[in-house]
Design an enzyme around this catalytic site. Structure first.
Site, PDB file in Angstrom:
ATOM      1  N   LYS A   1     -35.067   7.599  32.658  1.00  0.00           N
ATOM      2  CA  LYS A   1     -36.262   8.146  32.007  1.00  0.00           C
ATOM      3  C   LYS A   1     -37.353   7.082  31.973  1.00  0.00           C
ATOM      4  O   LYS A   1     -37.070   5.909  31.717  1.00  0.00           O
ATOM      5  CB  LYS A   1     -35.910   8.597  30.586  1.00  0.00           C
ATOM      6  CG  LYS A   1     -37.061   9.262  29.829  1.00  0.00           C
ATOM      7  CD  LYS A   1     -36.631   9.709  28.438  1.00  0.00           C
ATOM      8  CE  LYS A   1     -37.725  10.447  27.691  1.00  0.00           C
ATOM      9  NZ  LYS A   1     -37.304  10.903  26.354  1.00  0.00           N
TER      10      LYS A   1
ATOM     11  N   SER B   1     -34.592  15.098  22.181  1.00  0.00           N
ATOM     12  CA  SER B   1     -35.167  14.911  23.519  1.00  0.00           C
ATOM     13  C   SER B   1     -34.162  14.734  24.657  1.00  0.00           C
ATOM     14  O   SER B   1     -34.561  14.765  25.816  1.00  0.00           O
ATOM     15  CB  SER B   1     -36.136  13.727  23.516  1.00  0.00           C
ATOM     16  OG  SER B   1     -37.377  14.127  22.997  1.00  0.00           O
TER      17      SER B   1
ATOM     18  N   SER C   1     -38.184  15.832  25.293  1.00  0.00           N
ATOM     19  CA  SER C   1     -39.073  15.114  26.181  1.00  0.00           C
ATOM     20  C   SER C   1     -38.410  14.637  27.472  1.00  0.00           C
ATOM     21  O   SER C   1     -39.105  14.357  28.443  1.00  0.00           O
ATOM     22  CB  SER C   1     -39.680  13.913  25.463  1.00  0.00           C
ATOM     23  OG  SER C   1     -38.686  12.947  25.140  1.00  0.00           O
TER      24      SER C   1
END
Lengths: 94, 480
Positions: free
Chosen positions: B74, B173, B149
């Site tokens: 990420k 997330s 997210s």
């Protein structure tokens, strides 16, 4: 609720240069969110201690031994502006 | 043989060991899908670096646990010299000068980083639509969000670009996008994984964890990254190693369904899938009961005071002086700060900075922030009481399946409600994971399992047994 004057005050505290359109939009959106979170103001919480952190972490100490650190040039590599081996910062005067 | 990109990490490791393939072949297969990327799961790709490391691993003969497996990271995790933006314009082109501890550990375990995945700006969002670089698309339906997210991290695993990725979870997330994309996502116990090098959002909640197609692959990844790190004083000594789950029965297991998260506000198809997962628990020998967590009702409000408050402090560092993008031509330092931050941050980030600054401001602190911290105590106590009765709690991961792109972007509150099932565990610092538990109209449904702190091995065991019984590992359709 939050008025536009408070929005401007908070934006200044947060160092966000919002334009007038953003101030108006922020006023409406923040008011909506605050109205939702207001619900917790009705709870009886006088005897409840606050939780700042789920772990009970005490001060963490280590030996004061010098180790390698970031090289000077590398530390400056990503800076938008540098001068004489330092970060270039504008004057604080208006 | 199965196509290389279809292999789970475990299967790929076996294939390398059997001499059927090499790390370079696996990495090449991953890069082919990562560079074409019709899902826009990736923000940066490191083709040369990945191939170089794959060749080195093929040559040296050492076999760490994930030797030669392609992984994605990420974009909230710093990777030295590899562009890291956290999905924000203010970090456009930023190349970190060090690597996050968890990423270093994954590389030491043999993982090969192929690239950085898309995300909501600074991890603030539930759809990846808040990325300054455009949204990621859900591999199951390209006109729908992947969740967020960590939307890129979930989509890249679901779309078979890579078998493993690292995400971060502050209020859901990792778990919510795993649910919406039909993969496995784990948010470990707060402190299990070092946060050093994770671009901070809300430090008392942020936690790094794996996304994978199987529970065992996720466990393999978690094994590599947990444990104390001197660079993060809140990281925990991890005494009991993470085990690879193998059992298929749940005899004697006590499971609680969170009653507040299985009624109003949860889509009927999602409720149905969770109910049938509960029936599966019983068929495997476990006992299921309803458990009430009254404070869950106030978790969302509490979270949307605490997380923005912490973010407003954490994001103060983005000033356009030491790194990142700066506004041009300001006359004074104050104007430089204000213009840099106005130009560099997107609207959701500004909203949260404003909300947090307000909640912490003199005159409002006691009414908002302090009260939120007190409600957080109630949430912690509710979970503690529940775990006196049951071993594991169960709920939907997300109240709905993947929603259409654009549906919630104009209504912050409706977006916030996407995380209503995952936020309570975050506030209490508890481990929780999501596994697929069904489909509705071709879209995956996620089941959330949560346990007491340090109960990762039990959660993985339960998740693995359910995964075997439900047998849902399907590939999404290939884009035309």
């Amino acid at each position: 609720m939050i008025d536009e004057q408070t929005v401007r005050h908070v934006a200044r505290l947060a160092r966000l240069g919002l334009d007038e359109g953003e101030v108006a939009r922020m006023q409406a959106e923040l008011s909506g969110i605050l109205e939702h979170v207001e619900r917790i103001r009705a709870l009886e919480l006088d005897d409840v201690p606050p939780t700042t952190h789920v772990e009970s972490v005490a001060n963490v100490m280590r030996e004061d031994v010098p180790t390698e650190c970031l090289e000077h040039e590398l530390a400056l590599r990503e800076a938008p502006a540098t001068r004489e081996g330092g970060f270039l910062v504008r004057g604080i005067g208006a | 043989m199965t196509a290389l990109h279809e292999l789970t990490a475990e299967a790929a490791i076996r294939a390398i060991e059997a001499g059927e393939t090499s790390s370079l072949e696996l990495v090449d297969a991953a890069l082919e899908r990562v560079t074409s990327d019709p899902w826009h799961a990736f923000l940066a790709v490191d083709e040369d670096g990945a191939r170089e490391r794959a060749r080195a691993i093929d040559a040296n003969g050492e076999r760490p646990p994930l030797a030669g497996i392609p992984v994605a990271i990420k974009d909230a995790l710093s990777t030295r010299d590899l562009t890291t933006t956290a999905g924000s314009r203010i970090l456009e082109g930023f190349r970190p000068v060090y690597t996050a501890t968890c990423v270093e550990r994954l590389e030491r375990a043999g993982g090969i980083i192929v690239g950085k995945t898309n995300m909501d700006e600074f991890a603030m969002g539930s759809s990846t639509e808040n990325s300054a670089y455009g949204p990621t698309r859900n591999p199951w339906a390209l006109d729908r969000v992947p969740g967020g997210s960590s939307g890129g991290a979930a989509a890249c695993v679901a779309a078979r670009q890579v078998p493993l990725s690292l995400g971060s979870d502050t209020g859901g997330s990792i778990r919510q996008p795993a649910a919406l994309c039909g993969c496995v996502g784990i948010k470990p116990t707060y402190g299990a994984v070092s946060r050093s090098g994770l671009i901070a959002f809300a430090s008392s909640l942020d936690q790094v964890g794996p996304l994978a197609r199987t529970v065992r692959d996720a466990a393999l990844t978690l094994q590599a990254i947990v444990g104390r790190d001197p660079l993060d004083t809140t990281s925990l000594e991890w005494r009991e190693p993470i085990e690879l789950p193998a059992g298929e029965r749940l005899d004697g297991l006590r499971v609680g369904i969170i009653s507040e998260l299985n009624g109003e506000g949860i889509e009927a198809s999602v409720r149905g899938a969770v109910d049938s997962a509960a029936a599966t628990v019983e068929s495997l020998g476990g006992a299921v009961e309803q458990v009430s967590l009254p404070s869950v009702e106030h978790s969302l409000s509490t979270y949307y005071l605490i997380a923005p408050a912490e973010c407003s402090a954490n994001l103060a560092r983005f000033d356009g002086i030491r790194y990142g993008r700066a506004a041009e031509g300001a006359d004074s330092l104050l104007e430089h700060y204000e213009r840099t931050r106005d130009e560099g941050f997107g609207s959701e980030v500004k909203r949260r900075i404003m909300l947090g600054t307000f909640a912490l401001a003199s005159g409002y602190y006691d009414a908002y922030y302090l009260r939120a911290q007190k409600v957080r105590t109630l949430v912690v106590e509710d979970f503690a009481r529940a775990f006196e009765r049951v071993d594991v709690l169960m709920s939907p991961t997300s109240p709905t399946t993947a929603f259409p792109l654009g549906e919630r972007t104009d209504d912050p509150l409706s977006m916030y409600l996407s995380d209503v099932c995952t936020i309570p565990m975050s506030l209490a610092g508890l481990p929780a994971l999501s596994i697929p538990c069904g489909f509705a109209d071709g879209l995956p449904i996620g089941l959330q399992l949560a346990g007491p702190a340090y109960s990762e091995n039990r959660l993985l065991g339960v998740a693995h047994a359910l995964e075997q019984a439900l047998a849902l590992d399907q590939a999404p359709p290939e884009p035309a």
